[in-house]
Design an enzyme around this catalytic site. Structure first.
Site, short mmCIF file in Angstrom:
data_model
loop_
_atom_site.label_atom_id
_atom_site.label_comp_id
_atom_site.label_asym_id
_atom_site.label_seq_id
_atom_site.Cartn_x
_atom_site.Cartn_y
_atom_site.Cartn_z
N LYS A 13 -33.16 81.89 -34.00
CA LYS A 13 -34.34 82.05 -34.84
C LYS A 13 -35.18 81.05 -34.81
CE LYS A 13 -31.51 82.57 -38.59
NZ LYS A 13 -30.33 81.77 -37.87
N ARG A 87 -30.61 86.02 -46.82
CA ARG A 87 -29.35 85.67 -45.95
C ARG A 87 -28.22 86.68 -46.94
NH1 ARG A 87 -30.12 80.65 -43.24
NH2 ARG A 87 -28.39 79.95 -42.23
N ARG A 126 -25.53 71.61 -29.76
CA ARG A 126 -26.96 71.65 -30.13
C ARG A 126 -27.59 70.24 -30.47
NH1 ARG A 126 -29.36 76.22 -34.02
NH2 ARG A 126 -28.14 75.11 -35.68
N ARG A 159 -27.23 68.17 -36.12
CA ARG A 159 -26.79 68.68 -37.35
C ARG A 159 -25.40 68.28 -37.86
NH1 ARG A 159 -29.80 74.23 -38.51
NH2 ARG A 159 -28.04 74.58 -39.84
N ARG A 170 -19.67 78.91 -40.78
CA ARG A 170 -20.89 79.47 -41.03
C ARG A 170 -20.94 80.74 -40.31
NH1 ARG A 170 -23.93 75.42 -37.96
NH2 ARG A 170 -25.96 76.52 -38.36
P1 AMP Z 1 -29.89 77.13 -41.17
O1 AMP Z 1 -30.95 76.00 -40.72
O2 AMP Z 1 -30.95 78.34 -41.50
O3 AMP Z 1 -28.95 77.48 -40.43
O4 AMP Z 1 -29.39 76.74 -42.66
C1 AMP Z 1 -28.62 75.78 -42.87
C2 AMP Z 1 -27.78 75.57 -44.15
O5 AMP Z 1 -28.87 75.80 -45.41
C3 AMP Z 1 -27.00 77.04 -44.51
O6 AMP Z 1 -25.77 76.73 -43.81
C4 AMP Z 1 -26.85 77.19 -45.95
O7 AMP Z 1 -25.82 76.11 -46.49
C5 AMP Z 1 -28.41 76.86 -46.44
N1 AMP Z 1 -29.14 77.78 -46.30
C6 AMP Z 1 -30.36 78.11 -45.55
N2 AMP Z 1 -30.89 79.21 -45.79
C7 AMP Z 1 -30.17 79.99 -46.95
C8 AMP Z 1 -30.27 80.95 -47.73
N3 AMP Z 1 -31.20 82.13 -47.43
N4 AMP Z 1 -29.38 81.05 -48.51
C9 AMP Z 1 -28.26 80.21 -48.85
N5 AMP Z 1 -28.08 79.12 -48.10
C10 AMP Z 1 -28.88 78.88 -47.13
#
Ligand code: AMP
Length: 217
Positions: A13, A87, A126, A159, A170
């Site tokens: 993404k 999400r 990554r 990360r 996740r």
């Molecule tokens: P990402 O970088 O999009 O993989 O997000 C990293 C982390 O941020 C996720 O594993 C969640 O803990 C939190 N997070 C990001 N976007 C959301 C969302 N829309 N709803 C809830 N938690 C989120």
């Protein structure tokens, strides 16, 4: 145009958002917003930290307030690219209600489909640029110099939630809570599915074609 990017962690993404951004509008990545808030130690960051580190979703009320505040700013008045949000079905409904207040809606949901074994391979290995967020992979897409971004010279980092265990957690959360959004947007006639397992350039071509098709509708 308001486009939401749907896909599991590791589906690409962030990478594709960089390509589509000029076509759609500001790139709003909820994960980046949480990471910035955590790095700055703001109250939002302190609240989100435990969830992010465990690979769990931050509660809807916190996430929705954060993203809708950003979406309400003037640069998002005619469009935005939402990456990592919504999400959950609750988040999708909150987004619909907010856009609906100004007779707007989600015009496109771009779904990047990638098989689960490929997602795990991508996530564990990554590295991401701290400055421009470009992702690399130790094996399939290494930087020219270890630890340094090819594009901007920024430092690369891993990360905390990209360990195998947290990545698996996740993915579980994604299949339980986020995957139902695919049907939600399909039922609204705005879903475009792209094969995200192809190489980055071919995915980009399909993604751009899908965005341009929607823009011309
Ligand atoms: P990402 O970088 O999009 O993989 O997000 C990293 C982390 O941020 C996720 O594993 C969640 O803990 C939190 N997070 C990001 N976007 C959301 C969302 N829309 N709803 C809830 N938690 C989120």
């Amino acid at each position: 145009m308001y486009t939401v990017l749907i896909g599991a962690p590791g589906a690409g993404k962030g990478t594709q958002a960089t390509e589509v951004k000029p076509e759609v509008g500001p790139h709003l990545a909820s994960g980046d917003m949480f990471r910035d808030a955590m790095a700055e130690g703001t109250p939002l960051g302190v609240r989100a930290k435990a969830y992010v580190e465990r690979g769990e979703l931050v509660p809807d009320e916190v996430t929705v307030a954060m993203v809708l505040e950003r979406l309400g700013r003037s640069d998002c008045a005619v469009g935005a690219l939402l990456d990592g949000f919504p999400r959950t079905l609750g988040q999708a409904e909150a987004l619909d209600r907010e856009l609906g207040k100004n007779s707007k809606r989600v015009d496109q949901a771009l779904y990047l489909a990638v098989p689960e074994d490929e997602l795990i391979r991508r996530l564990s290995g990554r590295w991401i640029c701290r400055v421009c967020q470009t992702p690399y992979h130790e094996v399939s897409q290494p930087p020219k110099t270890a630890g340094i971004c090819d594009k901007c010279g920024g430092e690369l980092f891993q990360r905390v939630d990209d360990t195998i265990e947290t990545a698996q957690k996740r993915l579980g959360v994604y299949f339980d809570q986020t995957a139902p959004l695919i049907d939600y947007y399909r039922a609204r006639g705005v879903l475009d599915e792209v094969d995200g397992s192809l190489d980055v350039g071919r995915v980009r071509d399909q993604v751009l074609a899908a965005v341009r098709r929607r823009k011309s509708i």
